[in-house]
Scaffold this active site. Structure first.
Site: not given
Lengths: 434, 434
Positions: B35, B124, B205, B208, B219, B223, B319
């Site tokens: 990132v 997050k 990709g 992970e 995850d 959120k 992404g």
């Protein structure tokens, strides 16, 4: 790559602070019809909520054609007048334009902005015709001109993109922008005739007594014009767009669409590159899995094709309370938020044309064998992908072909085979996946 | 009715003006992984566009675990260091946190905010764990703390609702928040096995190397925690949510869902009223026409149930480039925009529970006649609506029943009939219409 922008004058922000007294905003209403009254009503009804967010929104005055004390009382207004001088003599922090149409709305909005009063409106006709000029005036006077409610009122997205240059890198859009048309086609799909569906929309208060703007596609075309300006930095004249209304769609068309794996929806579509602007407003065939395919009734939706992928925004398109809430949120945003105009930057003039190539959903009536008709189409370079016979008609989904070839094919079958054929755009079968 | 808020310190706005020199923003990156590198790359690649909007975004420094000159050069950074003191000694206008996880991200973000530097993050996990405290620190120091990229990175909506109190009157939400899970289930629906689909997601990709966070539902649950805070004004602990991952879903389940008129999607769902918070994160059955039903692959979507109607926002969820664009848009929004924090106002603590009543999609394996199984379910008050037999299994869509009754029915068939039954939530069949 110039598109939505949020440039504004440098000014001192006075955004409310937690714990501080709410910001008191005196609102002047231009017009007290369905939308204007709803703005006054929703501002009162939501006052507790607004206060917890630091806002005290206070409709204090309205300009109307025929003042009546009862209307003023109903809207709890201190001042109701038919004289612009009286209205503009009030101390006002924001003006909400809720007259509709171009004049006198345009002159009054211009006067407000030049007087340094921010303006909020839901008037797409005004914005389509004069949005750029009014935005320029707003910027020159350091005040905001906002119209989130003008397009898919119940789903905030215009202001969002105005603030976010990278999210706004759009190349095109496909949208359902008129709730009345969408509700009518949904009803027809459920078995209604066009007149019955229209009558129902009018009974529910969706369609105006004169529904021409909605069903002719003109309302959607005005919205497309403002979207082209904001997302594509393109000046497009609404009356140069290719527009077809929904009056020609009947229940058999919708059954046939279903049989061919899709649905007919009132679509506004545009894609652009430089000065090229391919667009139409028309009922179009969508494959079942299209992200706009599940958006029915008076719901609106827009699919924005941008550098980062496709983004979908959908929800209530209109209605007095939904529109009033969007207007009042815009009023909140005018406070201390300098980027309250979708700014007029350099824009290219574009002449709209129909997309070069498109698949088509074609209705053919006439007593000619399918194979023969197929051959006549093929001779013009229009190739059939799927077809279905229904109630004595033939329906065809073609492979992509140019509008010229489709017109030629339709003329040929009309002449040689005495068939009548009508072509609708068919959108490609792309899953909403990335 | 307290929900998303955009309160911030009164300050002088310095929003860029048309024609003026672009605002130069020196960005400090915490982390230079996928990132962080993408933020540096996209800022350079989009510099022309950003300049036309009045922004000169300049990544000047990065804090990394292992500095290497090659990485600094690749990201065109003047300063690459493993020492926070060195990073914080740079003159920085904004800090982008791109380390991930709770520590050291939390300590560094806290330090930046207390030093008066606005922070933008996509993290997050950090926001779910410490979002409220960090927002409070940001406000106390008059700087912004933004995380639009933390949830459906490619579709801006968090900041939008923070500014618009009436649009934000939400009562619940249903969402696809994890792109990896959605892509895997889409692949399984297309015939892949779970391991093959997971392997493909890793190869692309999407997932992970350790995909546990994604496929376990954790995850999405993080959120959901931050959405509950922003839209419901509720403090919910992520580890108190009911979470099921997707590892138990196989291709036959997805074929059966299709046969019963729907699809299985990785759903995060919540509805609230006062302190009551009904929620789950789990694979769930959606009827075909559900607005989230057409959202496939790594695409994310959220359907917000609010006073004004249901609003759908969908698009790319993650992404590196999408995330970087959202981060940089947040960086632009920190300029002169005082409402750059989603402010911490009074919030209620809520203990999540499963929804009282829900329809269910139930998989039953075991060699027992359907009629007999149906009777055992009925004896527990769980009534079948539709069923289908597939590959030696029985699949059932029930009428709404409480989780307790469904558990009892499953225990009964497990005991009396030695069947194994697994229940998935089934969302109601509501068209996206208003």
């Amino acid at each position: 790559m110039r598109a939505l922008t949020a440039l504004a004058e440098t000014r001192t922000a006075t955004r409310p602070r937690a714990g501080a007294l709410p910001v008191h905003l005196r609102i002047g209403l231009l017009g007290l019809g369905n939308v204007g009254s709803a703005v006054a009503r929703v501002a009162r009804a939501a006052s507790d909520l607004l206060e917890t967010r630091g806002f005290d929104l206070d409709p204090v005055a309205a300009l109307v054609r025929t003042p009546s004390p009862a209307r003023a009382a109903a809207a709890s207004l201190a001042c109701l007048t038919d004289d612009p001088e009286v209205l503009f003599a009030q101390p006002l922090d924001v003006i909400v334009e809720a007259i509709g149409g171009v004049e006198p709305a345009q002159a009054l909005v211009r006067r407000a902005l030049t007087s340094g009063i921010p303006v909020v409106t839901a008037n797409k006709t005004l914005v389509a015709a004069h949005g750029e000029a009014l935005t320029g005036i707003a910027r020159a006077n350091g005040v905001g001109f906002r119209y989130e409610a003008a397009c898919i009122a119940g789903v905030p997205f215009l202001g969002t993109f105005a603030r976010r240059p990278l999210a706004a890198r759009a190349r095109g859009l496909t949208a359902i922008l008129n709730g009345t048309s969408n509700a009518i086609l949904s009803d027809i799909a459920a078995g209604s005739s066009f007149p019955a569906a229209l009558e129902r929309a009018q009974r529910l208060g969706l369609a105006e007594p004169d529904p021409t703007m909605d069903i002719s596609g003109r309302d959607a075309a005005e919205k497309l014009t403002l979207l082209a300006r904001l997302f594509g930095s393109l000046c497009v004249r609404c009356d140069e767009l290719h527009i077809s209304g929904i009056a020609d769609v009947d229940p058999i068309d919708l059954r046939a669409a279903q049989e061919l794996g899709g649905v007919l929806k009132p679509i506004a579509h545009a894609s652009w590159s430089g000065r090229l602007f391919d667009a139409f407003v028309a009922p179009a065939f969508l494959p079942q899995a299209h992200p706009l395919g599940s958006i029915s009734g008076r719901t609106n939706g827009i699919l924005i094709d941008s550098v980062g992928g496709r983004q979908l925004f959908a929800g209530p398109g209109a209605g007095p309370d939904v529109t009033a809430a969007a207007i009042l949120d815009d009023v909140c945003e005018t406070v201390g938020s300098p980027e309250s105009s979708y700014a007029a930057e350099e824009r290219l003039a574009a002449i709209p044309r129909l997309p070069d190539m498109s698949a088509w959903f074609i209705r053919i009536t006439g007593d000619v064998p399918a194979a023969e008709t197929c051959e006549l189409f093929a001779a013009q370079g229009v190739w059939w992908n799927h077809s279905a016979e229904l109630s004595g008609r033939l329906y065809v989904l073609t492979f992509p072909a140019s509008p010229a070839r489709v017109d030629a094919a339709i003329a040929t079958v009309g002449g040689a085979a005495r068939c009548t054929a009508t072509a609708f755009h068919a959108l490609p079968d792309e899953a909403f996946a990335c």
